[in-house]
Design a protein around this motif. Structure first.
Motif, PDB file in Angstrom:
ATOM      1  N   PHE A 225     -15.192  91.716  11.236  1.00 26.47           N
ATOM      2  CA  PHE A 225     -13.675  91.528  11.504  1.00 26.47           C
ATOM      3  C   PHE A 225     -13.539  90.173  12.225  1.00 26.47           C
ATOM      4  O   PHE A 225     -12.410  89.707  11.972  1.00 26.47           O
ATOM      5  N   PHE A 226     -14.115  89.767  13.376  1.00 30.07           N
ATOM      6  CA  PHE A 226     -13.984  88.549  14.014  1.00 30.07           C
ATOM      7  C   PHE A 226     -14.206  87.364  13.105  1.00 30.07           C
ATOM      8  O   PHE A 226     -13.489  86.286  13.110  1.00 30.07           O
ATOM      9  N   PHE A 227     -15.277  87.219  12.258  1.00 25.64           N
ATOM     10  CA  PHE A 227     -15.479  86.400  11.160  1.00 25.64           C
ATOM     11  C   PHE A 227     -14.214  86.246  10.291  1.00 25.64           C
ATOM     12  O   PHE A 227     -13.692  85.174  10.038  1.00 25.64           O
ATOM     13  N   GLN A 228     -13.927  87.243   9.740  1.00 25.47           N
ATOM     14  CA  GLN A 228     -12.821  87.225   8.838  1.00 25.47           C
ATOM     15  C   GLN A 228     -11.289  86.733   9.410  1.00 25.47           C
ATOM     16  O   GLN A 228     -10.678  86.021   9.031  1.00 25.47           O
ATOM     17  N   LEU A 229     -11.366  86.970  10.903  1.00 28.55           N
ATOM     18  CA  LEU A 229      -9.999  86.895  11.829  1.00 28.55           C
ATOM     19  C   LEU A 229     -10.193  85.015  11.795  1.00 28.55           C
ATOM     20  O   LEU A 229      -9.031  84.532  11.730  1.00 28.55           O
ATOM     21  N   GLY A 230     -11.350  84.791  11.843  1.00 25.26           N
ATOM     22  CA  GLY A 230     -11.356  83.083  12.072  1.00 25.26           C
ATOM     23  C   GLY A 230     -10.884  82.427  10.845  1.00 25.26           C
ATOM     24  O   GLY A 230     -10.038  81.437  10.860  1.00 25.26           O
ATOM     25  N   PHE A 231     -11.542  83.170   9.909  1.00 28.50           N
ATOM     26  CA  PHE A 231     -10.961  82.277   8.581  1.00 28.50           C
ATOM     27  C   PHE A 231      -9.470  82.514   8.204  1.00 28.50           C
ATOM     28  O   PHE A 231      -8.643  81.514   7.912  1.00 28.50           O
ATOM     29  N   GLY A 232      -9.045  83.944   8.568  1.00 29.24           N
ATOM     30  CA  GLY A 232      -7.546  84.039   8.411  1.00 29.24           C
ATOM     31  C   GLY A 232      -6.728  83.306   9.278  1.00 29.24           C
ATOM     32  O   GLY A 232      -5.592  82.610   8.701  1.00 29.24           O
ATOM     33  N   LEU A 233      -7.092  82.997  10.538  1.00 31.45           N
ATOM     34  CA  LEU A 233      -6.324  82.114  11.262  1.00 31.45           C
ATOM     35  C   LEU A 233      -6.286  80.829  10.904  1.00 31.45           C
ATOM     36  O   LEU A 233      -5.228  80.080  10.864  1.00 31.45           O
ATOM     37  N   LYS A 234      -7.499  80.203  10.450  1.00 32.85           N
ATOM     38  CA  LYS A 234      -7.593  78.962   9.986  1.00 32.85           C
ATOM     39  C   LYS A 234      -6.680  78.549   8.751  1.00 32.85           C
ATOM     40  O   LYS A 234      -5.950  77.744   8.569  1.00 32.85           O
ATOM     41  N   LYS A 235      -6.651  79.611   7.811  1.00 33.36           N
ATOM     42  CA  LYS A 235      -5.989  79.691   6.695  1.00 33.36           C
ATOM     43  C   LYS A 235      -4.547  79.595   6.730  1.00 33.36           C
ATOM     44  O   LYS A 235      -3.819  78.809   6.337  1.00 33.36           O
ATOM     45  N   ASN A 236      -4.182  80.469   7.796  1.00 33.10           N
ATOM     46  CA  ASN A 236      -2.586  80.169   8.293  1.00 33.10           C
ATOM     47  C   ASN A 236      -2.234  79.160   8.880  1.00 33.10           C
ATOM     48  O   ASN A 236      -1.042  78.575   8.591  1.00 33.10           O
ATOM     49  N   HIS A 237      -3.141  78.589   9.625  1.00 35.25           N
ATOM     50  CA  HIS A 237      -2.921  77.164  10.290  1.00 35.25           C
ATOM     51  C   HIS A 237      -2.789  76.357   9.279  1.00 35.25           C
ATOM     52  O   HIS A 237      -1.742  75.405   9.231  1.00 35.25           O
ATOM     53  N   HIS A 238      -3.661  76.278   8.124  1.00 32.22           N
ATOM     54  CA  HIS A 238      -3.672  75.367   6.993  1.00 32.22           C
ATOM     55  C   HIS A 238      -2.195  75.336   6.424  1.00 32.22           C
ATOM     56  O   HIS A 238      -1.875  74.282   6.000  1.00 32.22           O
ATOM     57  N   LYS A 239      -1.913  76.462   6.143  1.00 30.02           N
ATOM     58  CA  LYS A 239      -0.581  76.668   5.312  1.00 30.02           C
ATOM     59  C   LYS A 239       0.570  76.218   6.096  1.00 30.02           C
ATOM     60  O   LYS A 239       1.623  75.866   5.430  1.00 30.02           O
ATOM     61  N   THR A 240       0.513  76.482   7.594  1.00 32.77           N
ATOM     62  CA  THR A 240       1.606  76.004   8.153  1.00 32.77           C
ATOM     63  C   THR A 240       1.672  74.469   8.536  1.00 32.77           C
ATOM     64  O   THR A 240       2.723  73.483   8.528  1.00 32.77           O
ATOM     65  N   LYS A 241       0.431  73.967   8.663  1.00 31.73           N
ATOM     66  CA  LYS A 241       0.263  72.522   9.206  1.00 31.73           C
ATOM     67  C   LYS A 241      -0.479  71.504   8.184  1.00 31.73           C
ATOM     68  O   LYS A 241      -0.190  70.336   8.354  1.00 31.73           O
ATOM     69  N   SER A 242      -0.964  71.874   7.108  1.00 34.74           N
ATOM     70  CA  SER A 242      -1.588  70.873   6.039  1.00 34.74           C
ATOM     71  C   SER A 242      -0.615  70.570   4.947  1.00 34.74           C
ATOM     72  O   SER A 242      -0.344  71.386   4.130  1.00 34.74           O
ATOM     73  N   PRO A 243       0.216  69.524   5.149  1.00 34.77           N
ATOM     74  CA  PRO A 243       1.045  69.043   4.153  1.00 34.77           C
ATOM     75  C   PRO A 243       0.526  68.728   2.775  1.00 34.77           C
ATOM     76  O   PRO A 243      -0.598  68.487   2.761  1.00 34.77           O
ATOM     77  N   GLY A 244       1.186  69.086   1.573  1.00 30.09           N
ATOM     78  CA  GLY A 244       0.432  68.611   0.261  1.00 30.09           C
ATOM     79  C   GLY A 244       1.630  67.831  -0.621  1.00 30.09           C
ATOM     80  O   GLY A 244       2.900  68.132   0.045  1.00 30.09           O
ATOM     81  N   ASN A 245       1.261  67.131  -1.384  1.00 29.59           N
ATOM     82  CA  ASN A 245       2.253  66.794  -2.478  1.00 29.59           C
ATOM     83  C   ASN A 245       2.749  67.584  -3.435  1.00 29.59           C
ATOM     84  O   ASN A 245       1.916  68.380  -4.044  1.00 29.59           O
ATOM     85  N   PRO A 246       3.761  68.017  -3.096  1.00 25.36           N
ATOM     86  CA  PRO A 246       4.457  69.174  -4.164  1.00 25.36           C
ATOM     87  C   PRO A 246       4.511  68.403  -5.703  1.00 25.36           C
ATOM     88  O   PRO A 246       4.951  67.563  -5.862  1.00 25.36           O
ATOM     89  N   PHE A 247       3.945  69.283  -6.701  1.00 21.71           N
ATOM     90  CA  PHE A 247       4.208  69.161  -7.972  1.00 21.71           C
ATOM     91  C   PHE A 247       5.030  70.109  -8.726  1.00 21.71           C
ATOM     92  O   PHE A 247       4.588  71.071  -9.294  1.00 21.71           O
ATOM     93  N   PRO A 248       6.460  69.663  -8.526  1.00 18.83           N
ATOM     94  CA  PRO A 248       7.449  70.652  -9.197  1.00 18.83           C
ATOM     95  C   PRO A 248       7.546  70.505 -10.587  1.00 18.83           C
ATOM     96  O   PRO A 248       7.885  71.559 -11.299  1.00 18.83           O
ATOM     97  N   ILE A 249       6.949  69.558 -11.428  1.00 17.14           N
ATOM     98  CA  ILE A 249       7.042  69.291 -12.646  1.00 17.14           C
ATOM     99  C   ILE A 249       6.242  69.790 -13.677  1.00 17.14           C
ATOM    100  O   ILE A 249       4.987  69.374 -13.384  1.00 17.14           O
ATOM    101  N   VAL A 250       6.562  70.574 -14.514  1.00 16.42           N
ATOM    102  CA  VAL A 250       5.357  70.433 -15.784  1.00 16.42           C
ATOM    103  C   VAL A 250       6.137  69.558 -16.974  1.00 16.42           C
ATOM    104  O   VAL A 250       7.305  70.040 -17.361  1.00 16.42           O
ATOM    105  N   GLY A 251       5.646  68.359 -17.078  1.00 18.30           N
ATOM    106  CA  GLY A 251       6.294  67.539 -18.220  1.00 18.30           C
ATOM    107  C   GLY A 251       5.852  67.253 -19.312  1.00 18.30           C
ATOM    108  O   GLY A 251       4.916  68.031 -19.903  1.00 18.30           O
TER     109      GLY A 251
END
Ligand code: ADP
Ligand code: MG
Length: 694
Positions: A225-251
């Motif tokens: 549980f605490f192992f998964q929690l660590g990953f989960g929190l990290k993933k959440n953090h990543h999703k809110t804090k790690s910017p990425g270049n959006p690729f909206p176009i399929v061209g």
């Protein structure tokens, strides 16, 4: 006494012993001692007899006399053997490692109790490394007695089971003040857990087997549980804090290729994962995705299409492979697929000449080059991109931290990352080790692929096997003969390969034979590969360098010599080199006559199934998770209690639980969840090994 109290201050230890214990077991505080779990338990209320012993996995207790001791020398090794008699029969006691001290301690011709696991061989029982207790000093015991890990170094100094049992008895008395709850009431009630205090009491001194089971379950649950929690929190953090270049176009690049150049229809699974990837890259958050798929499931095409999307959005891509050969194959394949387009692709490996390298560097920086394929050479600081938007890693083992950091640094906003596994990894391993990644799975093979027929053959069948190969060559097919790499001895390897080559040349004298091995220079390897791929030779004799990725669709037979020496995932990888064309393909596993149990299981698994996911599960059962990940990574899944093979249900349960928990309370701010948060912050944050990943 607190959890942090150094053990030298615990009654009965002192500084001298504390040092020893710390050296051997790494125990330095009271908390470490509480987490020093017994490896098994003895039920001292039952006495077994030699005559009625059965094969069993539990420890047994017998009462009788040791009548004689003797040292036995076989070759270089010595062992100590003793006869034990309990009036119903006689059994051997054996010590494979022992000290003079131990030898002198063994009581002869006195009533004793012996405890231990029994070995059965040809209906003869023996007990290795028994624990011996004289009758007069035996305490009456009703509870299960803990047996702790032991070390000869400590036993010699009289720090044996009795000592550890006494220390833990003493520490366990303090549990009410030492141990605090770390899970909320609602969870304890829902899963009917023992309290945390009762958990520790019952792990060291179980009241009965049922209490032990409950305590054991809770510890495994907590760990997962605490192992998964660590990953989960990290993933959440990543999703809110790690910017990425959006690729909206399929061209145009994507659609143009898709409509005009795609040589086949995508499988349903390829379409599905492509959609998952597209959805991910649309967002302005960096993608971190694992693409799992069996050998031959068509990961490369997914990679290429993903790179075309990057292009459509004005970004460059790179595709990295673990070996030079694989990088070359990717390059050749992708270049061929893109031959009717304007898209520029280059190959960068360690063996690319300085002049060519210079051009690549320039074209990367001015943006002329859209797709770079290569080995680790791509990571070098000199390699600068104008606008890297996507990095794809086709790998055997996961990238190290430093390498990842280099990749991330190649653009101001880090590129999207897609990691492709070379062979499937077991579900539990994916759920724990790759927990911080999103996962896409290609679980469908391209249509019309004929399952490879696999057979097990022995030396006596060799003439038959060669005959079969002759027939296949006459039909126009090509053959691989693969020889194992024995890591301890490169010279022996070479000898093996050379003898193999000779035998093949003798038996196939009217055909051309190519050789490929790791000692060859890159351009020699290249030439050999091309020779075979272009059909100029009918047979390739090789070591495992051909393991990863090599693609010669006309090759229909893979003969693996001494196949008992290969691991399962390696066998599966090798087999995946055939079955790439329209023809029926075969894999022949040659072995010697005598096989170990594990070898038999491996061969049998290969003969029975082509499913890489099934094979990976068996592989993990045989080797354990650490070995599957490779030594560098194994520490990350080094759980104390949790077993990735047998505790799959717990891992799944806790993963789901953590996902739900973080969905409803992403920062663990609800009052009822504070208990979890506090424990996590105190015990895991910053300390966890896995925080270093990615
Ligand atoms: P892997 O997943 O092991 O990397 P590859 O990408 O090398 O597999 O694909 C294996 C072979 O299957 C290649 O020859 C490839 O061209 C072919 N292939 C991939 N996708 C399809 C498909 N949808 N239909 C038919 N053939 C396919
Ligand atoms: Mg591949």
């Amino acid at each position: 006494m607190t959890l942090e109290t150094p053990i030298e201050f615990v009654k009965g230890i002192g500084s001298e012993r504390a040092k020893l214990i710390k050296n051997v077991f790494g125990i330095s505080t009271v908390e470490d001692f509480l987490n020093f779990y017994p490896i098994r338990y003895l039920d001292k209320s039952k006495i077994f007899t030699v005559a009625t012993l059965q094969e069993t996995t539990i420890d047994v207790q017998l009462k009788g006399k040791i009548t004689s001791i003797q040292e036995i020398q076989t070759g270089k090794t010595k062992r100590l053997s003793a006869k034990f008699n309990d009036h119903t029969g006689t059994m051997d006691l054996v010590w494979f490692q022992y000290s003079k001290w131990l030898k002198e301690q063994i009581p002869i011709n006195r009533e004793v109790y012996i405890f231990g696991k029994i070995n059965a061989f040809n209906h003869q029982f023996s007990m290795p490394h028994p624990e011996i207790e004289a009758e007069e000093s035996k305490e009456s015991e009703t509870r299960l007695k803990p047996i702790y890990p032991s070390s000869e170094k400590l036993t010699k100094r009289n720090l044996g089971q009795k000592f550890f049992q006494n220390i833990l008895k003493h520490i366990c008395k303090e549990i009410p003040t030492l141990v605090q709850e770390n899970l909320p009431d609602y969870m304890i009630r829902h899963y009917q857990f023992l309290s945390r205090q009762h958990t520790f009491l019952n792990i060291h001194f179980p009241k009965d087997p049922q209490h032990f089971e409950k305590a054991d379950y809770r510890l495994k649950f907590e760990e997962s549980f605490f192992f998964q929690l660590g990953f989960g929190l990290k993933k959440n953090h990543h999703k809110t804090k790690s910017p990425g270049n959006p690729f909206p176009i399929v061209g145009d690049h994507f659609t143009g290729f898709y409509e005009n150049n795609l040589p086949f229809d995508l499988t349903g699974a390829q379409k599905r994962v492509l959609k998952e990837i597209r959805m991910d890259m649309k967002k302005s958050i960096q993608m971190n995705r694992l693409l799992q798929g069996d050998v031959g499931s068509g990961k490369t095409m997914v990679a290429l299409l993903t790179m075309l999307i990057a292009m459509d959005n004005g970004f460059q891509s790179c595709l990295m492979a673990p070996t030079e050969i694989l990088a070359q194959q990717h390059y050749a394949g992708i270049k061929d697929l893109l031959k009717d387009t304007e898209i520029k692709v280059s190959l960068l490996t360690g063996s690319v000449k300085a002049s060519a390298r210079k051009i690549i560097h320039e074209e990367l920086e001015n943006g002329e080059l859209s797709i770079l394929i290569g080995t680790h050479a791509v990571l070098e600081d000199k390699v600068k991109f104008k606008n890297l938007g996507l990095a794809i890693i086709d790998e055997q083992h996961r990238f190290g931290v430093a390498q990842r950091a280099k990749l991330w640094a190649k653009n101001r906003i880090p590129p999207h990352i897609l990691v492709m596994t070379a062979t499937p990894i077991p579900r539990t391993l994916a759920m724990s080790f790759y927990s911080d990644l999103d996962v896409s799975v290609i679980d469908e093979m391209p249509v019309g692929r004929k399952p490879i027929i696999t057979a097990h053959r022995r030396e006596k069948d060799r003439a038959y096997v060669y005959n079969f190969c002759h027939e296949e060559i006459r039909k126009g097919r090509q053959i691989y003969f693969v020889y194992p790499l024995i890591e301890e001895s490169e010279t022996l390897d070479y000898k093996n390969l050379m003898e193999g080559l000779e035998s093949v040349m003798d038996n196939f004298s009217n055909y051309n034979v190519t050789m490929l091995h790791g000692k060859m220079k890159p351009d020699e390897k290249d030439a050999a590969m091309n020779h075979f791929a272009s059909g100029k030779s009918q047979i390739m004799v090789a070591t495992t360098v051909i393991e990863v990725g090599v693609n010669v669709p006309n090759a229909s037979v893979m003969v693996i010599e001494s196949s008992e020496r290969f691991g399962l995932s390696q066998l599966h990888q090798l087999r995946g080199r055939v079955g790439r064309g329209a023809e029926q393909s075969y894999c022949i596993l040659m072995t010697s006559d005598k096989l170990s149990k594990d070898s038999r299981t491996r061969i049998k698994t290969m003969v029975e199934t082509n499913d890489g996911f099934k094979i990976s599960e068996v592989d993990m059962q045989l080797r354990g998770p650490g070995d599957i990940l490779g030594t560098q990574q194994s520490g990350v899944v080094d759980f104390k209690k949790l077993d990735l093979v047998t505790d799959a249900h717990i891992i799944k349960l806790t993963k789901n639980l953590v996902e739900k928990l973080l969905e409803s309370d992403p920062l663990l701010q609800k009052p009822e969840n504070l208990i979890i948060k506090n424990y996590y912050l105190q015990n895991y944050k910053g300390k966890n090994k896995w925080s270093k990943i990615s």
